[in-house]
Design a protein around this motif. Structure first.
Motif, PDB file in Angstrom:
ATOM      1  N   SER A  92      12.773  14.936 -19.353  1.00  0.00           N
ATOM      2  CA  SER A  92      12.661  14.709 -18.442  1.00  0.00           C
ATOM      3  C   SER A  92      12.872  12.316 -18.608  1.00  0.00           C
ATOM      4  N   LEU A  93      14.007  12.067 -17.267  1.00  0.00           N
ATOM      5  CA  LEU A  93      14.061  10.565 -17.123  1.00  0.00           C
ATOM      6  C   LEU A  93      13.657  10.008 -17.997  1.00  0.00           C
ATOM      7  N   GLY A  94      12.435   9.713 -17.357  1.00  0.00           N
ATOM      8  CA  GLY A  94      11.504   9.005 -17.757  1.00  0.00           C
ATOM      9  C   GLY A  94      11.062   8.490 -19.394  1.00  0.00           C
ATOM     10  N   THR A  95      11.110  10.083 -20.244  1.00  0.00           N
ATOM     11  CA  THR A  95      10.488   9.827 -21.715  1.00  0.00           C
ATOM     12  C   THR A  95      12.238   9.899 -21.954  1.00  0.00           C
ATOM     13  N   TRP A  96      13.797   9.995 -21.942  1.00  0.00           N
ATOM     14  CA  TRP A  96      14.244   9.197 -22.018  1.00  0.00           C
ATOM     15  C   TRP A  96      14.803   7.922 -21.838  1.00  0.00           C
ATOM     16  N   LEU A  97      14.458   7.150 -21.232  1.00  0.00           N
ATOM     17  CA  LEU A  97      14.317   6.087 -20.200  1.00  0.00           C
ATOM     18  C   LEU A  97      13.343   4.909 -21.770  1.00  0.00           C
ATOM     19  N   ALA A  98      12.244   5.834 -21.699  1.00  0.00           N
ATOM     20  CA  ALA A  98      11.062   5.263 -23.149  1.00  0.00           C
ATOM     21  C   ALA A  98      11.692   5.645 -23.899  1.00  0.00           C
ATOM     22  N   ASN A  99      13.028   6.131 -24.951  1.00  0.00           N
ATOM     23  CA  ASN A  99      13.699   5.538 -26.336  1.00  0.00           C
ATOM     24  C   ASN A  99      14.482   5.276 -25.875  1.00  0.00           C
ATOM     25  N   LEU A 100      14.751   4.623 -24.786  1.00  0.00           N
ATOM     26  CA  LEU A 100      16.017   3.267 -24.766  1.00  0.00           C
ATOM     27  C   LEU A 100      15.168   2.089 -24.831  1.00  0.00           C
ATOM     28  N   LEU A 101      13.907   1.868 -23.976  1.00  0.00           N
ATOM     29  CA  LEU A 101      14.003   1.039 -23.144  1.00  0.00           C
ATOM     30  C   LEU A 101      13.650  -0.186 -24.391  1.00  0.00           C
ATOM     31  N   ASP A 102      14.148  -0.678 -25.667  1.00  0.00           N
ATOM     32  CA  ASP A 102      14.540  -1.870 -26.304  1.00  0.00           C
ATOM     33  C   ASP A 102      15.938  -2.352 -25.988  1.00  0.00           C
ATOM     34  N   GLN A 103      16.870  -1.316 -25.087  1.00  0.00           N
ATOM     35  CA  GLN A 103      18.160  -1.730 -25.174  1.00  0.00           C
ATOM     36  C   GLN A 103      18.147  -2.976 -23.802  1.00  0.00           C
ATOM     37  N   ASP A 104      19.136  -4.466 -24.104  1.00  0.00           N
ATOM     38  CA  ASP A 104      19.284  -5.597 -23.501  1.00  0.00           C
ATOM     39  C   ASP A 104      20.168  -4.691 -21.716  1.00  0.00           C
ATOM     40  N   ASP A 105      19.719  -5.382 -21.297  1.00  0.00           N
ATOM     41  CA  ASP A 105      20.391  -5.154 -19.875  1.00  0.00           C
ATOM     42  C   ASP A 105      21.962  -5.138 -19.984  1.00  0.00           C
ATOM     43  N   ALA A 106      22.709  -5.891 -21.073  1.00  0.00           N
ATOM     44  CA  ALA A 106      23.997  -5.119 -21.084  1.00  0.00           C
ATOM     45  C   ALA A 106      24.262  -4.156 -21.333  1.00  0.00           C
ATOM     46  N   THR A 107      24.076  -3.379 -22.873  1.00  0.00           N
ATOM     47  CA  THR A 107      23.465  -2.294 -23.275  1.00  0.00           C
ATOM     48  C   THR A 107      23.121  -1.082 -22.091  1.00  0.00           C
ATOM     49  N   TRP A 108      21.607  -1.651 -21.773  1.00  0.00           N
ATOM     50  CA  TRP A 108      21.450  -0.457 -20.595  1.00  0.00           C
ATOM     51  C   TRP A 108      22.933   0.005 -19.929  1.00  0.00           C
ATOM     52  N   SER A 109      23.055  -1.416 -18.624  1.00  0.00           N
ATOM     53  CA  SER A 109      24.101  -0.715 -18.139  1.00  0.00           C
ATOM     54  C   SER A 109      25.119   0.245 -18.320  1.00  0.00           C
ATOM     55  N   LYS A 110      25.843  -0.134 -19.667  1.00  0.00           N
ATOM     56  CA  LYS A 110      26.765   0.652 -20.835  1.00  0.00           C
ATOM     57  C   LYS A 110      26.154   2.234 -20.770  1.00  0.00           C
ATOM     58  N   THR A 111      24.996   1.735 -20.953  1.00  0.00           N
ATOM     59  CA  THR A 111      24.660   3.749 -20.706  1.00  0.00           C
ATOM     60  C   THR A 111      23.877   4.436 -20.081  1.00  0.00           C
ATOM     61  N   LEU A 112      23.961   3.705 -18.608  1.00  0.00           N
ATOM     62  CA  LEU A 112      23.618   3.980 -17.218  1.00  0.00           C
ATOM     63  C   LEU A 112      24.943   4.496 -17.322  1.00  0.00           C
ATOM     64  N   ALA A 113      25.872   3.920 -17.497  1.00  0.00           N
ATOM     65  CA  ALA A 113      27.022   4.144 -16.750  1.00  0.00           C
ATOM     66  C   ALA A 113      27.812   4.966 -17.418  1.00  0.00           C
ATOM     67  N   SER A 114      27.407   5.274 -18.816  1.00  0.00           N
ATOM     68  CA  SER A 114      27.898   6.483 -19.288  1.00  0.00           C
ATOM     69  C   SER A 114      27.329   7.503 -19.011  1.00  0.00           C
ATOM     70  N   LEU A 115      25.868   7.672 -18.263  1.00  0.00           N
ATOM     71  CA  LEU A 115      25.296   9.265 -17.693  1.00  0.00           C
ATOM     72  C   LEU A 115      25.900   9.470 -16.717  1.00  0.00           C
ATOM     73  N   LEU A 116      25.963   8.612 -15.962  1.00  0.00           N
ATOM     74  CA  LEU A 116      26.753   9.067 -14.253  1.00  0.00           C
ATOM     75  C   LEU A 116      28.096   9.259 -14.278  1.00  0.00           C
ATOM     76  N   ASP A 117      28.893   8.393 -15.628  1.00  0.00           N
ATOM     77  CA  ASP A 117      30.113   8.671 -15.750  1.00  0.00           C
ATOM     78  C   ASP A 117      30.550  11.322 -16.367  1.00  0.00           C
ATOM     79  N   SER A 118      29.589  11.129 -16.924  1.00  0.00           N
ATOM     80  CA  SER A 118      29.133  12.492 -17.724  1.00  0.00           C
ATOM     81  C   SER A 118      29.163  13.245 -16.429  1.00  0.00           C
ATOM     82  N   LEU A 119      28.904  12.974 -15.012  1.00  0.00           N
ATOM     83  CA  LEU A 119      27.686  13.644 -14.195  1.00  0.00           C
ATOM     84  C   LEU A 119      29.473  14.240 -13.859  1.00  0.00           C
ATOM     85  N   HIS A 120      30.062  13.451 -13.513  1.00  0.00           N
ATOM     86  CA  HIS A 120      31.918  14.136 -12.682  1.00  0.00           C
ATOM     87  C   HIS A 120      32.825  14.403 -13.819  1.00  0.00           C
ATOM     88  N   HIS A 121      32.510  14.895 -15.137  1.00  0.00           N
ATOM     89  CA  HIS A 121      33.001  15.712 -15.931  1.00  0.00           C
ATOM     90  C   HIS A 121      32.673  16.847 -16.330  1.00  0.00           C
TER      91      HIS A 121
END
Length: 191
Positions: A92-121
């Motif tokens: 689930s997305l909640g479990t995935w997010l919990a695994n990455l909760l130690d990321q700072d805001d800038a790193t999390w933004s990049k992780t999220l952008a990468s996930l959203l980008d993967s959906l288009h490709h």
């Protein structure tokens, strides 16, 4: 209704704990008519018997023809590398997010952008399972608020591009795409 294998879909199934959202997502994956890649975002912990029991429950429900890949961190990469025209079930997305909760805001933004980008490709249909955590009291500790806020934002972003979006609660499945209006459209109507 059975999805035709040529139709690519992005589906979001959300709801509270133990609502049946995973079971509904599994039903949708079967109905897709595609080969299913089950993306398990949990991390096994042999010292936590109750957690292992939860994982085992999910494993026992899956058809033997499904391929399972454990992806606690690299979700975008797994989506990019998925077999062509398959059905990906991300639980689930909640479990995935919990695994990455130690990321700072800038790193999390990049992780999220990468996930959203993967959906288009991807040529695959994707079914995301997401927990609803924001219906209760605001957590009193910072990490709890961070988790709740990030998951709420992620679910909202996916809900804006997914169709259909389902809410599973109280033992019932609600198709929010049929019953509601996307927030961005509702806001436009009020202007």
């Amino acid at each position: 209704m059975v999805e035709q294998a040529s139709e690519r879909q992005l589906i979001l199934v959300t709801g509270p704990a133990r609502s049946g959202k995973s079971e509904w997502a599994e039903t949708l994956a079967v109905r897709s008519g595609r080969s299913v890649l089950y993306i398990a975002t949990s991390q096994r912990d042999p010292s936590d018997r109750e957690w292992q029991d939860r994982i085992d429950q999910h494993c026992q429900r899956r058809p033997p023809t499904w391929t399972t890949v454990e992806t606690p961190i690299a979700l975008a990469e797994t989506i990019h590398m998925a077999p062509l025209n398959s059905c990906l079930l991300v639980d689930s997305l909640g479990t995935w997010l919990a695994n990455l909760l130690d990321q700072d805001d800038a790193t999390w933004s990049k992780t999220l952008a990468s996930l959203l980008d993967s959906l288009h490709h991807t040529t695959s249909s994707i079914i995301f399972v997401a927990e609803e955590t924001g219906w209760g009291v605001v957590p009193v500790y910072p990490m709890g608020r961070l988790f709740r806020d990030r998951l709420g934002i992620l679910t909202r972003q996916l809900g804006a591009i997914a169709h259909p979006v389902y809410l599973v609660t109280g033992g019932h499945v609600l198709n929010l795409s049929s019953l509601g209006t996307p927030l961005h459209q509702a806001l436009e109507l009020t202007q």
